[in-house]
Design a protein around this motif. Structure first.
Motif, PDB file in Angstrom:
ATOM      1  N   UNK A 244      -1.030  47.992  46.127  1.00  0.00           N
ATOM      2  CA  UNK A 244       0.532  47.050  45.396  1.00  0.00           C
ATOM      3  C   UNK A 244       0.998  47.794  44.027  1.00  0.00           C
ATOM      4  N   UNK A 245       2.053  47.696  43.781  1.00  0.00           N
ATOM      5  CA  UNK A 245       2.629  47.719  42.587  1.00  0.00           C
ATOM      6  C   UNK A 245       3.748  46.544  42.276  1.00  0.00           C
ATOM      7  N   UNK A 246       3.449  45.941  41.260  1.00  0.00           N
ATOM      8  CA  UNK A 246       4.684  44.978  40.383  1.00  0.00           C
ATOM      9  C   UNK A 246       5.184  45.637  39.330  1.00  0.00           C
ATOM     10  N   UNK A 247       6.214  44.709  39.149  1.00  0.00           N
ATOM     11  CA  UNK A 247       6.828  45.361  37.139  1.00  0.00           C
ATOM     12  C   UNK A 247       8.230  45.658  37.873  1.00  0.00           C
ATOM     13  N   UNK A 248       8.748  45.836  39.213  1.00  0.00           N
ATOM     14  CA  UNK A 248      10.381  46.195  38.963  1.00  0.00           C
ATOM     15  C   UNK A 248      10.488  45.325  38.521  1.00  0.00           C
ATOM     16  N   UNK A 249      10.543  43.719  38.587  1.00  0.00           N
ATOM     17  CA  UNK A 249      11.426  43.060  38.368  1.00  0.00           C
ATOM     18  C   UNK A 249      11.672  42.850  36.792  1.00  0.00           C
ATOM     19  N   UNK A 250      10.355  43.819  35.946  1.00  0.00           N
ATOM     20  CA  UNK A 250      10.632  43.600  35.079  1.00  0.00           C
ATOM     21  C   UNK A 250      11.371  44.525  34.312  1.00  0.00           C
ATOM     22  N   UNK A 251      11.539  46.051  34.821  1.00  0.00           N
ATOM     23  CA  UNK A 251      12.156  46.816  34.106  1.00  0.00           C
ATOM     24  C   UNK A 251      14.085  46.973  34.256  1.00  0.00           C
ATOM     25  N   UNK A 252      14.090  46.547  35.497  1.00  0.00           N
ATOM     26  CA  UNK A 252      15.631  46.679  36.139  1.00  0.00           C
ATOM     27  C   UNK A 252      15.733  45.149  37.400  1.00  0.00           C
ATOM     28  N   UNK A 253      17.242  45.249  36.798  1.00  0.00           N
ATOM     29  CA  UNK A 253      17.901  44.011  37.446  1.00  0.00           C
ATOM     30  C   UNK A 253      18.955  45.061  38.257  1.00  0.00           C
ATOM     31  N   UNK A 254      19.170  44.282  39.457  1.00  0.00           N
ATOM     32  CA  UNK A 254      19.696  44.773  40.470  1.00  0.00           C
ATOM     33  C   UNK A 254      21.290  43.981  39.941  1.00  0.00           C
ATOM     34  N   UNK A 255      22.290  45.463  40.231  1.00  0.00           N
ATOM     35  CA  UNK A 255      23.333  44.389  40.385  1.00  0.00           C
ATOM     36  C   UNK A 255      24.201  44.523  41.580  1.00  0.00           C
ATOM     37  N   UNK A 256      24.648  45.695  41.942  1.00  0.00           N
ATOM     38  CA  UNK A 256      25.109  45.578  43.614  1.00  0.00           C
ATOM     39  C   UNK A 256      24.074  46.876  44.550  1.00  0.00           C
ATOM     40  N   UNK A 257      24.310  45.804  45.082  1.00  0.00           N
ATOM     41  CA  UNK A 257      23.122  46.376  46.918  1.00  0.00           C
ATOM     42  C   UNK A 257      23.613  46.778  47.543  1.00  0.00           C
ATOM     43  N   UNK A 258      23.270  48.036  49.151  1.00  0.00           N
ATOM     44  CA  UNK A 258      23.435  47.547  50.173  1.00  0.00           C
ATOM     45  C   UNK A 258      25.056  47.077  50.388  1.00  0.00           C
ATOM     46  N   UNK A 259      24.611  45.088  50.473  1.00  0.00           N
ATOM     47  CA  UNK A 259      25.782  44.578  50.965  1.00  0.00           C
ATOM     48  C   UNK A 259      26.589  44.122  50.158  1.00  0.00           C
ATOM     49  N   UNK A 260      26.302  44.355  49.055  1.00  0.00           N
ATOM     50  CA  UNK A 260      27.478  43.879  48.254  1.00  0.00           C
ATOM     51  C   UNK A 260      28.528  45.518  48.029  1.00  0.00           C
ATOM     52  N   UNK A 261      28.397  47.008  47.664  1.00  0.00           N
ATOM     53  CA  UNK A 261      28.982  48.228  48.390  1.00  0.00           C
ATOM     54  C   UNK A 261      29.351  47.594  49.439  1.00  0.00           C
ATOM     55  N   UNK A 262      29.176  47.369  51.134  1.00  0.00           N
ATOM     56  CA  UNK A 262      29.859  47.600  52.204  1.00  0.00           C
ATOM     57  C   UNK A 262      30.954  46.376  52.297  1.00  0.00           C
ATOM     58  N   UNK A 263      30.599  45.848  50.879  1.00  0.00           N
ATOM     59  CA  UNK A 263      32.201  44.122  50.772  1.00  0.00           C
ATOM     60  C   UNK A 263      34.024  45.048  49.665  1.00  0.00           C
TER      61      UNK A 263
ATOM     62  N   UNK B 210      36.382  51.093  48.485  1.00  0.00           N
ATOM     63  CA  UNK B 210      36.163  52.199  48.076  1.00  0.00           C
ATOM     64  C   UNK B 210      34.803  52.502  48.476  1.00  0.00           C
ATOM     65  N   UNK B 211      33.760  51.642  47.758  1.00  0.00           N
ATOM     66  CA  UNK B 211      32.085  51.749  48.160  1.00  0.00           C
ATOM     67  C   UNK B 211      32.253  52.172  49.983  1.00  0.00           C
ATOM     68  N   UNK B 212      32.868  50.947  50.590  1.00  0.00           N
ATOM     69  CA  UNK B 212      32.563  50.598  51.797  1.00  0.00           C
ATOM     70  C   UNK B 212      32.769  52.234  52.825  1.00  0.00           C
ATOM     71  N   UNK B 213      34.116  52.966  52.176  1.00  0.00           N
ATOM     72  CA  UNK B 213      33.875  53.930  53.005  1.00  0.00           C
ATOM     73  C   UNK B 213      33.330  55.713  52.175  1.00  0.00           C
ATOM     74  N   UNK B 214      33.397  55.173  51.029  1.00  0.00           N
ATOM     75  CA  UNK B 214      32.609  56.766  50.193  1.00  0.00           C
ATOM     76  C   UNK B 214      30.903  56.473  51.417  1.00  0.00           C
ATOM     77  N   UNK B 215      30.347  55.256  51.787  1.00  0.00           N
ATOM     78  CA  UNK B 215      29.603  55.316  52.155  1.00  0.00           C
ATOM     79  C   UNK B 215      29.072  55.896  53.470  1.00  0.00           C
ATOM     80  N   UNK B 216      29.971  55.487  54.195  1.00  0.00           N
ATOM     81  CA  UNK B 216      30.837  56.160  55.230  1.00  0.00           C
ATOM     82  C   UNK B 216      30.204  57.339  55.716  1.00  0.00           C
ATOM     83  N   UNK B 217      31.799  57.601  54.446  1.00  0.00           N
ATOM     84  CA  UNK B 217      31.131  59.762  54.130  1.00  0.00           C
ATOM     85  C   UNK B 217      30.023  60.182  54.304  1.00  0.00           C
ATOM     86  N   UNK B 218      29.060  59.472  53.649  1.00  0.00           N
ATOM     87  CA  UNK B 218      27.751  59.943  52.968  1.00  0.00           C
ATOM     88  C   UNK B 218      27.078  59.665  54.257  1.00  0.00           C
TER      89      UNK B 218
END
Length: 588
Positions: A427-446, A449-457
């Protein structure tokens, strides 16, 4: 001359041939194509199942493309270094009539001037200087190398007298037209290497153009290099070939048998240059568990010989991979072969970078995840890295840090038991010290523009585990939006090795395999709890220690300040500069 710095390393992997055109040779372009073509056909006849590589540097790029266009049935791989197919847009093109009209006494200076346009003499001089020398000695050696190089540049007068230079330029003009008219017929795999400071040809723009014209083309871009890329310090052609996985021994690339591990020089360059700031920011702590259950610093608890299967947690974007690979190379002298999603191995790409993140993973042994590849690696007694959570874990949502997304079926236990492989959970920890998740998958599907782009990808993407139930089956690709935070540290703990050698019941009894699987998963979850507790006790975690590490490593204060500014302004942290002395003047 471009072969001088590379023939020794290339000779370890290839049978090397070099085409030399004498000064007084006046063979027209099609004659040169015939010459190379006959050599290619002879080699192909001797070994019809082996690929032939053509390294086309500048004018050689026109020759390579012409030969490939005329021989689509021959298995060719082209490496084009600033190819002269863009000569029609070159700054030299309008000067052809002027050069031809120059008297001989003035013309003698032209080749000397051209030598400076073609490349950076300082970078060329540095190519002969050892990287391990102390700074004063390095400066002295560069000075000596440059002093000996400059007289050689004046020898271009002898190599390119007026009639030869004019012939070469006309040859180049005809070769450019010939190659460009036949790009549609090129079936070969192509790797294009373009320099950002090419003063002779518009190589960056030409790379983009060829990428649209050729059927199977990849680009790597060297923004600080000149036209004579092969002669410059810090560039190694074999290293580029290895990390872009165009090396193969047969018609299809084999990720197991065709893999070429990085050399010590490659590893040192990655550590000291490409990955320096990330290493300082994460300052990884590596722990392992002995047979007795005692936890020690380093990898003493991990077996020294394979087959070994490392099974663990996938951070966002695989942030944990670099320190893990480095630890095993340093302590065990072992390449860990990481199993990755097949979508990452699509060959055609246009990368405006010298080294992409994916190149790095490939150079350290990544290969497509599949039962066949796992089987073959175990048969070779390799160290294998596997993430059962896959893309769903590496692209997790908000609030899902340190959560395992494993399938219900024990996908790897029975395969490991078949070869008696040792399974090491980690196991490894430290991600929460290094980065903050601003827009995740749920945010982008809402967001429309992001929703259409994700569908194409994801429409044509490769799907894994589609037939499975639960979260692990939902592996739509997306790109989480992150913000950097104050640098903390990464903490790794490799658990007690799980031996499968004497456990034949794992092969015959599915329930036994499932129990072992759940035991390994439970141990990783326990590792998270242990590491989270221990990191709170670490006195060397946080921005002050990061400042100290940067100071010791000699990172410029301007670089350090820009890193902290980009990381912490959004968090409202204040910084004061006590003096202009660098790291020592920063108060947090």
């Amino acid at each position: 001359m471009g072969l001088i710095l590379h023939h020794k390393s290339l000779g370890k992997v290839f049978e090397v041939r070099c085409l030399h055109i004498p000064v007084n040779d006046r063979t027209p372009f099609e004659g040169l194509v015939n010459f190379v073509e006959n050599s290619v056909k002879n080699e192909h006849a001797l070994s019809p199942n082996r690929p032939i590589y053509l390294i086309g540097d500048s004018f050689g790029g026109c020759l390579s493309l012409a030969v490939a266009a005329r021989n689509p049935s021959v298995d060719l791989v082209l490496v084009l270094v600033n190819p002269a197919t863009s000569f029609g847009n070159s700054q030299l093109q309008p000067f052809l009539p002027v050069l031809e009209a120059l008297p001989d006494d003035i013309h003698t200076a032209v080749p000397y001037v051209l030598s400076f346009i073609m490349g950076d003499p300082v970078k060329m001089a540095m190519a002969n200087v050892d990287d391990d020398l102390p700074p004063p000695r390095t400066l002295e050696e560069i000075s000596k190398s440059l002093t000996s190089l400059l007289p050689l540049l004046s020898d271009f007068n002898d190599i390119l007298p007026k009639d030869t230079l004019m012939w070469k330029l006309k040859l180049l003009k005809s070769g450019t037209a010939y190659a460009n008219s036949r790009l549609h017929a090129v079936e070969a795999e192509v790797l294009m290497l373009a320099s950002g400071k090419d003063n002779l040809l518009p190589s960056g723009e030409e790379a983009d153009r060829l990428w649209t014209k050729l059927k199977n083309c990849r680009i790597r871009y060297f923004k600080d290099s000149g036209h004579t890329l092969l002669l410059e310090d810090g560039f190694n052609l074999l290293s580029v070939i290895k990390r872009t996985t165009i090396y193969r021994r047969s018609k299809q690339h084999d990720f197991v048998t065709d893999y070429l591990p990085p050399t010590k020089t490659d590893f040192r360059k990655h550590i000291d240059q490409d990955n320096r700031l990330f290493r300082l920011a994460t300052s990884a702590v590596t722990l392992s568990t002995l047979e007795s259950g005692r936890i020690v610093k380093g990898l003493a608890g991990v077996p020294d010989e394979g087959p070994v299967l490392l099974v663990g947690y996938h951070m966002l974007y695989g942030l944990e991979l670099d320190p893990l690979y480095e630890a095993f190379l340093r302590e065990k002298n072992v390449i860990v072969r990481g199993m990755a999603h097949p979508i990452l191995f699509r060959s055609s790409e246009n990368s405006r970078t010298e080294l992409s993140r994916f190149d790095l993973l490939l150079s350290f042994g990544a290969l497509p995840v599949s039962p066949v590849n796992l089987y073959r690696l175990f048969a070779k007694k390799s160290f294998v890295l596997l993430y059962p959570g896959g893309a769903r874990e590496a692209l997790h949502r908000k609030g899902e840090e340190y959560k395992l997304f494993w399938p219900d079926q024990p996908e790897f236990v029975r395969m490991a038991a078949r070869f008696g492989a040792t399974i090491v959970p980690f196991g490894v920890v430290g991600e929460d010290d290094l980065v903050e998740l601003v827009l995740d998958y749920n945010d982008q599907t809402n967001i429309p523009f992001f929703r259409e782009w994700l569908q194409n990808v994801n429409e044509d993407s490769i799907k894994l585990r589609e037939n499975m139930e639960g979260e692990v089956s939902k592996q739509d690709f997306h790109f989480p939006v992150l913000l950097p935070k104050l640098p903390g540290r990464f903490y790794y703990l490799f658990g007690k090795p799980f031996e499968t050698k004497e456990k034949k019941e794992l092969l015959k009894d599915r329930e036994s395999a499932r129990e072992a699987y759940m035991q390994i998963k439970s141990e990783i979850e326990g590792i998270f709890s242990y590491l989270k507790t221990k990191r709170e006790e670490d006195p060397y975690r946080g921005p002050r220690d990061f400042a100290r590490r940067c100071w010791v490593a000699g990172v410029p204060s301007s670089t350090f300040l820009s890193l902290l500014t980009s990381a912490d302004l959004h968090r409202g942290l204040s910084m004061k500069i006590r003096d202009s002395d660098g790291i020592r003047g920063i108060l947090l």
